[in-house]
Design an enzyme around this catalytic site. Structure first.
Site, PDB file in Angstrom:
ATOM      1  N   GLU A  24     -41.556  46.454-160.039  1.00 51.79           N
ATOM      2  CA  GLU A  24     -41.528  46.856-161.495  1.00 51.79           C
ATOM      3  C   GLU A  24     -43.049  46.152-162.117  1.00 51.79           C
ATOM      4  O   GLU A  24     -43.063  45.418-162.860  1.00 51.79           O
ATOM      5  CB  GLU A  24     -40.169  45.781-162.269  1.00 51.79           C
ATOM      6  CG  GLU A  24     -39.006  46.215-161.771  1.00 51.79           C
ATOM      7  CD  GLU A  24     -38.033  45.070-162.337  1.00 51.79           C
ATOM      8  OE1 GLU A  24     -38.852  44.217-162.674  1.00 51.79           O
ATOM      9  OE2 GLU A  24     -36.944  45.297-162.211  1.00 51.79           O
ATOM     10  N   PRO A  25     -43.834  46.740-161.514  1.00 53.93           N
ATOM     11  CA  PRO A  25     -45.389  46.530-161.992  1.00 53.93           C
ATOM     12  C   PRO A  25     -45.547  46.829-163.313  1.00 53.93           C
ATOM     13  O   PRO A  25     -45.310  47.840-163.907  1.00 53.93           O
ATOM     14  CB  PRO A  25     -46.281  47.151-160.949  1.00 53.93           C
ATOM     15  CG  PRO A  25     -45.586  48.397-160.704  1.00 53.93           C
ATOM     16  CD  PRO A  25     -44.080  48.038-160.661  1.00 53.93           C
ATOM     17  N   GLY A  26     -46.130  45.987-164.214  1.00 56.89           N
ATOM     18  CA  GLY A  26     -46.755  46.443-165.530  1.00 56.89           C
ATOM     19  C   GLY A  26     -48.091  46.233-165.729  1.00 56.89           C
ATOM     20  O   GLY A  26     -49.073  47.153-165.493  1.00 56.89           O
TER      21      GLY A  26
ATOM     22  N   ARG B  20     -53.114  37.332-176.904  1.00 57.08           N
ATOM     23  CA  ARG B  20     -53.220  36.718-175.518  1.00 57.08           C
ATOM     24  C   ARG B  20     -54.068  35.545-175.654  1.00 57.08           C
ATOM     25  O   ARG B  20     -53.671  34.471-175.026  1.00 57.08           O
ATOM     26  CB  ARG B  20     -53.490  37.705-174.386  1.00 57.08           C
ATOM     27  CG  ARG B  20     -52.238  38.826-173.981  1.00 57.08           C
ATOM     28  CD  ARG B  20     -52.883  39.633-172.854  1.00 57.08           C
ATOM     29  NE  ARG B  20     -52.387  38.577-171.632  1.00 57.08           N
ATOM     30  CZ  ARG B  20     -53.238  37.954-170.912  1.00 57.08           C
ATOM     31  NH1 ARG B  20     -54.473  38.184-171.047  1.00 57.08           N
ATOM     32  NH2 ARG B  20     -52.869  37.315-169.880  1.00 57.08           N
TER      33      ARG B  20
ATOM     34  N   TYR C  92     -51.631  32.510-174.894  1.00 59.19           N
ATOM     35  CA  TYR C  92     -51.719  32.132-173.527  1.00 59.19           C
ATOM     36  C   TYR C  92     -53.039  31.306-173.125  1.00 59.19           C
ATOM     37  O   TYR C  92     -53.330  31.031-172.093  1.00 59.19           O
ATOM     38  CB  TYR C  92     -51.478  33.046-172.678  1.00 59.19           C
ATOM     39  CG  TYR C  92     -50.339  33.996-172.561  1.00 59.19           C
ATOM     40  CD1 TYR C  92     -49.117  33.617-172.630  1.00 59.19           C
ATOM     41  CD2 TYR C  92     -50.678  35.607-172.919  1.00 59.19           C
ATOM     42  CE1 TYR C  92     -47.981  34.354-172.876  1.00 59.19           C
ATOM     43  CE2 TYR C  92     -49.265  36.280-173.106  1.00 59.19           C
ATOM     44  CZ  TYR C  92     -48.253  35.597-172.881  1.00 59.19           C
ATOM     45  OH  TYR C  92     -47.171  36.591-173.030  1.00 59.19           O
TER      46      TYR C  92
ATOM     47  N   CYS D 241     -56.478  33.796-190.986  1.00 58.57           N
ATOM     48  CA  CYS D 241     -56.669  32.711-191.589  1.00 58.57           C
ATOM     49  C   CYS D 241     -55.900  31.692-190.560  1.00 58.57           C
ATOM     50  O   CYS D 241     -54.894  31.095-190.842  1.00 58.57           O
ATOM     51  CB  CYS D 241     -56.043  32.434-192.889  1.00 58.57           C
ATOM     52  SG  CYS D 241     -56.948  33.647-194.006  1.00 58.57           S
ATOM     53  N   GLU D 242     -56.363  31.424-189.303  1.00 57.73           N
ATOM     54  CA  GLU D 242     -55.734  30.619-188.304  1.00 57.73           C
ATOM     55  C   GLU D 242     -56.944  29.954-187.279  1.00 57.73           C
ATOM     56  O   GLU D 242     -57.725  30.999-187.015  1.00 57.73           O
ATOM     57  CB  GLU D 242     -54.823  31.416-187.488  1.00 57.73           C
ATOM     58  CG  GLU D 242     -53.574  31.947-187.849  1.00 57.73           C
ATOM     59  CD  GLU D 242     -52.423  30.862-188.076  1.00 57.73           C
ATOM     60  OE1 GLU D 242     -52.520  29.876-187.543  1.00 57.73           O
ATOM     61  OE2 GLU D 242     -51.463  31.397-188.795  1.00 57.73           O
TER      62      GLU D 242
HETATM   63  C1  LIG Z   1     -42.554  41.470-167.703  1.00 58.39           C
HETATM   64  C2  LIG Z   1     -41.698  41.940-166.550  1.00 58.39           C
HETATM   65  C3  LIG Z   1     -42.007  42.705-165.664  1.00 58.39           C
HETATM   66  C4  LIG Z   1     -43.651  43.037-165.475  1.00 58.39           C
HETATM   67  O1  LIG Z   1     -44.456  42.112-165.416  1.00 58.39           O
HETATM   68  P1  LIG Z   1     -45.957  42.190-164.885  1.00 58.39           P
HETATM   69  O2  LIG Z   1     -46.500  40.875-164.702  1.00 58.39           O
HETATM   70  O3  LIG Z   1     -46.488  42.822-165.975  1.00 58.39           O
HETATM   71  O4  LIG Z   1     -46.123  43.145-163.650  1.00 58.39           O
HETATM   72  C5  LIG Z   1     -41.256  43.014-164.601  1.00 58.39           C
HETATM   73  N1  LIG Z   1     -39.953  42.689-164.625  1.00 58.39           N
HETATM   74  C6  LIG Z   1     -39.485  42.092-165.492  1.00 58.39           C
HETATM   75  C7  LIG Z   1     -38.173  41.895-165.610  1.00 58.39           C
HETATM   76  C8  LIG Z   1     -40.272  41.503-166.390  1.00 58.39           C
HETATM   77  O5  LIG Z   1     -39.735  40.749-167.280  1.00 58.39           O
END
Ligand SMILES: *Cc1c(COP(=O)(O)O)cnc(C)c1O
Length: 414
Positions: free
Chosen positions: A273-275, A312, A316, A342-343
């Site tokens: 599940e890469p994002g 971000r 973070y 305004c922060e």
């Molecule tokens: C956020 C998330 C991802 C993606 O994470 P990345 O760091 O963007 O790769 C994949 N699976 C789950 C369950 C998430 O919450």
């Protein structure tokens, strides 16, 4: 590798100078490179080519319909966390049977929506959710495909807000409690137990916690098989890190090799599940310098993008590289790049050595993931447009919000 480079002293995205985009669409604006996303996806595909797999792009990283459409055209599946994300995926041409549904709190109507669409799998995060999903599936006359998200209790060594695989985090079912949860799931008539998943955190720059987690989960798979619960897939989550500054994240090939070795000889399909790794370095936030405020202790450059556009840094303490769109030869100074909100926490970069003047354009790099999706209207600021570039072509893939958009749906009793 990405497609944001200087050509003849002008910062370009693929073959388009960012200055041309700023002049056409104004600032602030998010700009994405289609070729970069395609390349990142191909690298992942090639890395996993040796095993049966499905790449489920984590939609929450960037859910613009054009980006989902591009990834769908490449054969991607999708990892969603809400009914809204499912609607987007389907609207963009994604296949329901390649969708996995993650998240610690799914509403019943979202479960029903996903069941009716025919998604590939629900990643279930608690025993309470198992019974709820069983109920919803029963009432629709369906069986819900499920995988249990287990929490392997490993330290992903990332920022505490994005570490998810420790037992004190809200995510998943503790690995010690997982066998009991699987027995419960196997006994529920409207569930079809098909896999296991985990996701230990985001922006991982070290493979060893990931390897430990995979091993722990595979040990669980074996214990379950001994009890007659045979799983068909393992979903290793997302989380692979990218370079924002000087990190050295593992290459997708090393990541794939790590899981591949552990999975060898097993009849398990691998889901990932890469994002961030697919889209993070495929986008920039383009902004213009409104004014300079040099002072004794600190020089501030106030720009037209702010924390509401890119959260971000504030959330973070994240570092994003900031590049001049048309670099100047001299006049370098140390600047804090701040927005108009305004922060005090409204900053995009601190102590950056840059030669800048009022009116200059800057590109905030690595803004393709967790950028626009976290944007808000705080301070009644319309959200920026999103522009996707392919070669020499620019596509406006989301319009800039208008002032009317700001109060769409609001009512006053006075
Ligand atoms: C956020 C998330 C991802 C993606 O994470 P990345 O760091 O963007 O790769 C994949 N699976 C789950 C369950 C998430 O919450």
């Amino acid at each position: 590798m990405d497609h944001f480079n200087y050509q003849a002293d002008r910062l370009c995205v693929e073959d388009v100078p960012l200055e041309a985009i700023a002049q056409t669409y104004g600032t602030p604006a998010y700009v994405y490179s289609g070729a970069t996303i395609r390349r990142h996806f191909d690298v992942f595909e090639q890395a996993l080519a040796g095993q049966s797999h499905l790449i489920c792009y984590a939609v929450k990283a960037n859910s613009n319909l054009a980006i989902l459409g591009l990834l769908a055209s490449l054969g991607a599946g999708f990892d969603i966390v809400s009914g809204g994300e499912l609607t987007r995926v389907l609207r963009a041409g994604g296949r329901a049977d390649r969708v996995v549904f993650s998240g610690v709190g799914k509403r019943r109507d979202e479960m029903a929506q996903a069941l009716e669409a025919g998604i590939r799998c629900f990643n279930v995060e608690s025993q309470a959710e198992l019974t709820q999903l069983n109920d919803v599936a029963g009432s629709l006359g369906r069986r819900a495909p499920v995988s249990l998200r287990v929490n392997p209790d490993v330290d992903a060594k990332t920022h505490p807000y994005i570490a998810t695989g420790l037992k004190q985090n809200k995510f998943g079912i503790a690995i010690d409690a997982a066998e009991a949860a699987y027995r419960q799931a196997a006994d529920l008539p409207h569930l079809d137990v098909c896999g296991v998943d985990f996701h230990i955190g985001s922006q991982l720059t070290d493979l060893s916690p990931f390897r430990d987690a995979t091993q722990r989960v595979l040990d669980l798979v074996d214990r379950l098989a001994d009890q007659g619960i045979v799983l068909r897939h393992l979903d290793a989550g997302g989380g692979l890190g990218i370079r924002y500054r000087n990190e050295n994240p593992p290459a997708p090939a090393d990541y794939a090799r790590t899981v591949g070795e552990l999975l060898q000889g097993r009849d398990l399909e691998l889901l990932v599940e890469p994002g961030r790794v697919l889209v993070g370095n495929a986008g920039v936030l383009l902004t213009q310098v409104l004014l300079l405020k040099p002072a004794d202790h600190r020089n501030f450059a106030v720009v037209d993008a702010a924390m509401n556009d890119l959260l971000r840094p504030t959330l973070y303490d994240a570092y994003h590289d900031i590049l001049p769109v048309s670099p100047r030869e001299d006049g370098h100074k140390i600047w804090d790049i701040v927005g108009p909100v305004c922060e005090t926490g409204d900053w995009l970069g601190r102590e950056r050595e840059l030669a800048i003047q009022t009116g200059d354009y800057l590109a905030v790099r690595s803004a393709g993931a967790y950028g626009f999706v976290m944007a808000s209207n705080y301070n009644s600021r319309p959200r920026p447009p999103e522009i996707l570039v392919e070669g020499e072509q620019m596509f406006l893939v989301r319009e800039r919000e208008t002032l009317d958009d700001l109060f769409r749906g609001e009512r006053s009793p006075y």
